[in-house]
Design a protein around this motif. Structure first.
Motif, short mmCIF file in Angstrom:
data_model
loop_
_atom_site.label_atom_id
_atom_site.label_comp_id
_atom_site.label_asym_id
_atom_site.label_seq_id
_atom_site.Cartn_x
_atom_site.Cartn_y
_atom_site.Cartn_z
N THR A 135 0.87 -1.30 -0.19
CA THR A 135 -0.05 0.11 0.02
C THR A 135 0.87 1.08 0.00
O THR A 135 2.00 1.28 0.68
CB THR A 135 -0.83 0.15 1.26
OG1 THR A 135 -0.10 -0.40 2.50
CG2 THR A 135 -2.13 -1.08 1.12
N ASP B 30 -1.09 -0.92 -4.19
CA ASP B 30 -2.27 -1.04 -3.83
C ASP B 30 -3.10 0.28 -3.42
O ASP B 30 -2.41 1.16 -3.00
CB ASP B 30 -2.34 -2.16 -2.58
CG ASP B 30 -3.77 -2.80 -2.61
OD1 ASP B 30 -4.69 -2.58 -3.22
OD2 ASP B 30 -3.98 -3.76 -1.46
N ASP B 31 -4.45 0.27 -3.49
CA ASP B 31 -5.34 1.56 -3.05
C ASP B 31 -4.61 2.75 -3.44
O ASP B 31 -4.47 3.83 -2.73
CB ASP B 31 -5.20 1.45 -1.29
CG ASP B 31 -5.72 0.07 -0.85
OD1 ASP B 31 -6.36 -0.66 -1.38
OD2 ASP B 31 -5.28 0.04 0.43
MG MG Z 1 -6.14 -1.97 1.30
#
Ligand code: MG
Ligand code: C2E
Ligand code: MG
Ligand code: MG
Length: 285
Positions: A152, A180-181
């Protein structure tokens, strides 16, 4: 009166804190036992190619149902592990289990399948990750190009050169790295330029707004072209509605995952999905 009630509130707040700390402490003890006794479970959610509908990869997602604490969310699990020095063992456990399972699927004839494994940011930063990953690849005999690590951006780790070294070491092993994200954290354009990343995962909050907010459409469009120009592939997370899927397909987003296409599921169900049809495809919108 005001003073009195504030005091009560402080007491309530403090006892709430104690309760939370106590719960986490108990959780940590149970978690340690759960890791040792293999009571944790991974579920898998397929990631689809949005043009053909074929599966590209499966994301491993941690699940824990404890007799004592009930179902504990993965985010709380990770937080507890990090606070109590269990993060290493938990992440290693996940990595090893996911790679072993992928190996089984490869042996069952799905050699093209990849697995995405989430790695906690502080594990990522400590520099030993490459050693662990190399060991796991060696022990399982897995083709490195079928492993994707998801990290992340929700951390300030990008400020340290050490993270770039770690990324480079990991890439040299032949695995892929996904951010991610994307869009919710601390990444800046300069990070994207410097870091050897292969994939961006658009956070589900952007996808959620796609069908109602023209600005979300513009943003997603921009993320897709940004990724393309940096030679990264894009995955949209959290596709729940046919309109969102259609919009993403229109914008040329390559990969997608979400409840609309398939929910995270136990190994057996994932195996069924893979073998029911070698070319399993979601219903096209
Ligand atoms: Mg997440
Ligand atoms: P993530 O990596 O961004 O994973 C995607 C989350 O979105 C998962 O939640 C998944 O179940 C959920 N999701 C998938 N499709 C949809 C959808 O259409 N709508 C909505 N609203 N949600 C959807 P989950 O399984 O609760 O995991 C939450 C987070 O916990 C993950 O976010 C990841 O950051 C962390 N996590 C989960 N498993 C692990 C693990 O094994 N290791 C580490 N370090 N972190 C993990
Ligand atoms: Mg993830
Ligand atoms: Mg995500």
């Amino acid at each position: 009166y005001a003073k009195h009630s504030r005091k009560n509130m402080v007491q309530m707040f403090e006892s709430g804190m104690d309760e939370r700390r106590l719960r986490r402490q108990k959780l940590a003890v149970s978690l340690q036992a759960a890791i040792e006794q293999d009571q944790l479970v991974l579920h898998y959610q397929p990631i689809f190619r949005l043009d053909s509908g074929g599966i590209e990869s499966v994301e491993a997602l941690l699940r824990w149902h404890s007799e004592e604490h009930g179902t504990v969310s993965p985010l709380e699990l990770i937080a507890v592990a990090e606070q109590h020095g269990l993060a290493h063992r938990l992440n290693e456990w996940v990595l090893l289990q996911a790679c072993r399972q992928l190996n089984r699927w490869h042996q069952d004839g799905f050699g093209w399948l990849k697995v995405n494994v989430n790695i906690s940011p502080n594990i990522f930063m400590d520099g030993e990750l490459a050693i662990t990953v190399r060991q796991v690849l060696h022990d399982t005999g897995l083709d490195a190009s079928t492993l994707v690590l998801e990290i992340t951006e929700d951390t300030s780790m990008w400020d340290t050169m050490g993270s770039i070294d770690t990324l480079q070491e990991l890439r040299e092993l032949g695995i892929e790295i996904a951010l991610d994200d994307f869009g919710t954290g601390y990444s800046s354009f300069s990070h994207l330029r410097q870091l050897p990343l292969n994939k961006l995962k658009i956070d589900k909050s952007f996808v959620a707004d796609l069908s109602t907010d023209p600005r979300a459409v513009s943003l997603v469009k921009t993320i897709i072209s940004l990724a393309e120009s940096l030679d990264m592939s894009v995955t949209a997370e959290g596709i729940e509605l046919p309109e969102q899927q259609a919009q993403l397909q229109l914008l040329g987003c390559q990969l997608g995952q979400g409840y609309l296409l398939a929910r995270p599921m136990p190994v057996e169900d994932m195996s069924d999905l893979l073998s029911q049809n070698h070319h399993y495809r979601f219903r096209t919108a």
